[in-house]
Design an enzyme around this catalytic site. Structure first.
Site, PDB file in Angstrom:
ATOM      1  N   SER A 154       0.839  -1.191   0.000  1.00  0.00           N
ATOM      2  CA  SER A 154       0.000   0.000   0.000  1.00  0.00           C
ATOM      3  C   SER A 154       0.881   1.252   0.000  1.00  0.00           C
ATOM      4  O   SER A 154       1.740   1.407  -0.865  1.00  0.00           O
ATOM      5  CB  SER A 154      -0.955  -0.048   1.202  1.00  0.00           C
ATOM      6  OG  SER A 154      -1.939   0.944   1.128  1.00  0.00           O
ATOM      7  N   ASP A 326      -8.827  -6.296  -4.889  1.00  0.00           N
ATOM      8  CA  ASP A 326      -8.395  -5.018  -4.314  1.00  0.00           C
ATOM      9  C   ASP A 326      -8.855  -3.905  -5.245  1.00  0.00           C
ATOM     10  O   ASP A 326      -8.232  -3.623  -6.260  1.00  0.00           O
ATOM     11  CB  ASP A 326      -6.869  -5.015  -4.175  1.00  0.00           C
ATOM     12  CG  ASP A 326      -6.343  -3.734  -3.529  1.00  0.00           C
ATOM     13  OD1 ASP A 326      -7.135  -2.808  -3.290  1.00  0.00           O
ATOM     14  OD2 ASP A 326      -5.121  -3.671  -3.275  1.00  0.00           O
ATOM     15  N   HIS A 359      -8.230  -5.024  -0.402  1.00  0.00           N
ATOM     16  CA  HIS A 359      -6.911  -4.429  -0.168  1.00  0.00           C
ATOM     17  C   HIS A 359      -6.209  -5.048   1.036  1.00  0.00           C
ATOM     18  O   HIS A 359      -4.976  -5.169   1.054  1.00  0.00           O
ATOM     19  CB  HIS A 359      -7.071  -2.918   0.032  1.00  0.00           C
ATOM     20  CG  HIS A 359      -5.769  -2.183   0.111  1.00  0.00           C
ATOM     21  ND1 HIS A 359      -4.819  -2.240  -0.885  1.00  0.00           N
ATOM     22  CD2 HIS A 359      -5.257  -1.375   1.082  1.00  0.00           C
ATOM     23  CE1 HIS A 359      -3.774  -1.492  -0.544  1.00  0.00           C
ATOM     24  NE2 HIS A 359      -4.015  -0.967   0.638  1.00  0.00           N
TER      25      HIS A 359
END
Length: 400
Positions: A154, A326, A359
């Site tokens: 991320s 995601d 995610h």
């Protein structure tokens, strides 16, 4: 590899820097501290170091336990440790708490030497690149000239990409997981709604809520709820919560449906719980600062949007991983990174994991995902085989 284990009890370390750090916006910050943790041992050639870059609401505590408490396990404890994909019998792993955080490094809650009060909203604006420069200074103090790998998921993946381009000779491998070369407009929009929830909380007081002895907890709760929705896939939410009610309701058409401020659905209960928990440990000014850093990250901007040109300085080999569900950092964004690297004839391994978790999948122990990362680090290990020698806290202080 032998049985999987934990790095055990760990303690954070602290390093202070008096020299001003030049920030991307032209400001500087001096007299700052960085908190970090390390696991494993640095080899004699100092060639087996791995830098882990953390995401928005994480910290330096990436593996192991604090005071033996199993509830204190590091946020990527399933990834890092003896016999785990990033094996601490082979690698010396470091994770630095970024400047501006609320977990020990200098940030908005710290005392501003110019005023004697907390920095609050006066803390300088930071970027991903600023964090990387600060991490590089800490690596200098530790005597690490080159990392076997820099890795993150991320926002941490964005830092890993920045490392590969800002310090190409210091990164042998870049591992970028569930990340993007820049935020989409939709992602910036989510961040802005979360920020507005915080700044419009009556307890925010323009970011100077410390002086009032309050916390803008309602705004933080809503911000976390918004964020948490984007981290999960629709399928996972449906599977975990469905449309289950917290109270017995009559069948449709004959029920006692009514407007209420109370929790009705299980998903509401879950989101409120996550929001309330978050508001008790995370700083509101830090949230505003870090989400802005997310928004600003765009290495291709100085190159007219040409990502290949932006990544041209990189000389590392790359592992890029995405997850099918995601939708916040979709696989298509990883494809952009891969295509730009291939245009520069970089060596790239790409994996798109079919996982249902959205995610948050990058934090979970999906077997295929873990196997791919383990295999990649097996390959890295072959390039840095040297006897391990301990790096003590004392040697770190002397290097400072």
């Amino acid at each position: 590899m032998s049985a999987v284990g934990s790095v055990g009890n760990v303690s954070p370390q602290r390093m202070r820097f008096e020299a001003p750090l030049a920030l991307r916006n032209g400001a500087t910050i001096a007299g700052y501290e960085l908190v970090y943790e390390s696991y494993g041992e640095l080899n004699a050639a100092r060639s087996n170091a791995v830098m882990i870059c953390h995401a928005l609401n994480a910290s330096h505590h990436v593996a192991g336990l604090h005071d033996g408490d199993p509830r204190s396990a590091g946020w990527w404890d399933n990834m890092i440790g003896p016999g785990k994909p990033v094996d601490t019998r082979r690698f010396f792993v470091i994770c630095v708490n970024n400047l501006g955080s609320c977990f020990g490094s200098t940030g908005p809650m710290s005392t501003n030497p110019a005023t004697g009060e907390p920095y609050g909203p006066d803390f300088p604006v930071l970027t991903v690149e600023d964090w990387v420069h600060a991490q590089a200074l800490l690596a200098d103090r530790l005597g690490i000239e080159r990392f076997a790998a820099v890795m993150g998921g991320s926002l941490g993946g964005m830092q890993a990409l920045a490392w590969a381009t800002l310090y190409p000779q210091r990164v042998a491998h870049c591992v970028a997981i569930a990340t993007a070369p820049k935020l989409s407009t939709q992602n910036i929009a989510f961040n802005e709604v979360a920020r507005r929830a915080i700044v419009t909380d009556p307890d925010f007081h323009g970011g100077r809520f410390y002086a009032h002895g309050v916390v803008p907890s309602r705004g933080l709760q809503v911000a976390r709820m918004i964020g948490h929705i984007t981290y999960l896939s629709d399928d996972v939410m449906a599977e975990k919560f469905g449309r289950a009610l917290r109270r017995e309701a009559a069948s449709a058409g004959a029920g006692d449906y009514r407007f209420t401020y109370d929790i009705e659905f299980e998903i509401e209960s879950y989101l409120r719980y996550q929001g309330e928990k978050f508001s008790k440990y995370f700083d509101a000014n830090t949230y505003l600062l870090i989400t802005r850093a997310l928004d600003y990250f765009d290495p291709a901007l100085p190159y007219g949007g040409d990502l290949a040109a932006a990544l041209a300085p990189a000389s590392a080999d790359f592992l890029v991983v995405s997850f099918t569900t995601d939708w916040r950092f979709a696989p298509e964004r990883s494809h952009e990174i891969v295509e730009a690297l291939l245009a520069n004839r970089r060596r790239v391994t790409y994996a798109e994991i079919d996982a249902p978790h959205g995610h948050d999948a990058f934090l979970l122990a999906d077997p295929q995902y873990m196997s791919i990362v383990a295999a990649y680090f097996d390959r890295i290990h072959q390039n840095c085989l040297e006897p391990a020698v301990p790096v003590s806290t004392q040697s770190v202080e002397e290097a400072a």
